[in-house]
Scaffold this motif. Structure first.
Motif, mmCIF file in Angstrom:
data_model
loop_
_atom_site.group_PDB
_atom_site.id
_atom_site.type_symbol
_atom_site.label_atom_id
_atom_site.label_comp_id
_atom_site.label_asym_id
_atom_site.label_seq_id
_atom_site.Cartn_x
_atom_site.Cartn_y
_atom_site.Cartn_z
ATOM 1 N N ASP A 63 40.277 40.672 38.346
ATOM 2 C CA ASP A 63 39.547 41.741 37.740
ATOM 3 C C ASP A 63 38.116 41.705 38.040
ATOM 4 O OD1 ASP A 63 41.281 42.623 35.782
ATOM 5 O OD2 ASP A 63 41.069 40.975 34.206
ATOM 6 N N GLU A 64 37.593 40.825 39.331
ATOM 7 C CA GLU A 64 36.467 40.598 39.454
ATOM 8 C C GLU A 64 36.575 41.004 41.215
ATOM 9 O OE1 GLU A 64 33.695 40.104 37.821
ATOM 10 O OE2 GLU A 64 34.998 39.917 35.973
ATOM 11 N N ILE A 65 37.473 40.462 41.832
ATOM 12 C CA ILE A 65 37.476 40.562 43.277
ATOM 13 C C ILE A 65 38.768 40.958 43.930
ATOM 14 C CG2 ILE A 65 35.693 38.880 43.721
ATOM 15 C CD1 ILE A 65 38.894 37.241 44.214
ATOM 16 N N ILE A 66 38.909 41.335 45.368
ATOM 17 C CA ILE A 66 39.950 41.522 46.101
ATOM 18 C C ILE A 66 39.928 40.551 47.156
ATOM 19 C CG2 ILE A 66 40.323 44.056 45.277
ATOM 20 C CD1 ILE A 66 39.245 44.630 48.256
ATOM 21 N N VAL A 67 41.055 40.258 47.763
ATOM 22 C CA VAL A 67 40.998 39.277 48.935
ATOM 23 C C VAL A 67 41.876 39.842 50.079
ATOM 24 C CG1 VAL A 67 41.810 36.863 49.751
ATOM 25 C CG2 VAL A 67 40.932 37.265 47.587
#
Length: 153
Positions: A111-115
């Motif tokens: 919900d906050e980041i992508i990697v």
């Protein structure tokens, strides 16, 4: 046309299939309604037809004429919703931020980041030549200017 009424009708149709979600809803000056929906597992044509019918049957053409188009997102368009990122885990993305442009395999999306993960050739620390290294970038959604899925043939 009342955009809120149309959004309510689309939401009502989407509620019948939890895997579908709204990407975009626009109404042009000449009452051309364009609805773009996506799904966690894709969107079958039958679902586009069902959503279209739900909207069309609840609007009166005698009152106000309109055209209606229910589509799925084109692969050339950037990702807009977090659910689209989650759907595209293990695919190659091209992500632009204010500072950089990264192309790599999406290995995680919450919900906050992508990697993103990718391989790069870099000079050896000692001696001549290059060595392949594994790179990882963690990017917050708020920092993403544009992200597109890259098609590999």
């Amino acid at each position: 046309m009342d955009q809120n009424k149309i959004k309510d009708l689309v939401d009502e149709a989407l509620a019948l299939n939890e895997s579908l979600f709204l990407i975009d809803l626009s109404i042009s000056v000449n009452n051309k309604i364009q609805v773009t929906v996506d799904g966690d597992n894709g969107v079958p044509l039958s679902e586009c037809i069902r959503i279209s019918r739900n909207v069309e049957h609840n609007l009166d053409r005698e009152e106000e004429d309109f055209s209606l188009e229910v589509t799925t997102p084109d692969i050339s368009h950037p990702l807009k919703e977090k659910r689209q990122y989650k759907k595209n885990v293990n695919r190659i993305l091209k992500v632009k931020t204010a500072e950089q442009e990264v192309e790599g395999t999406l290995i995680e999306a919450d919900d906050e980041i992508i990697v993103l993960n990718w391989k790069a050739r870099e000079p050896k620390p000692i001696g001549k030549g290059k060595v392949t290294v594994q790179k990882t970038a963690t990017i917050a959604y708020k920092d993403i200017k544009e992200a597109k899925v890259k098609i590999v043939f």
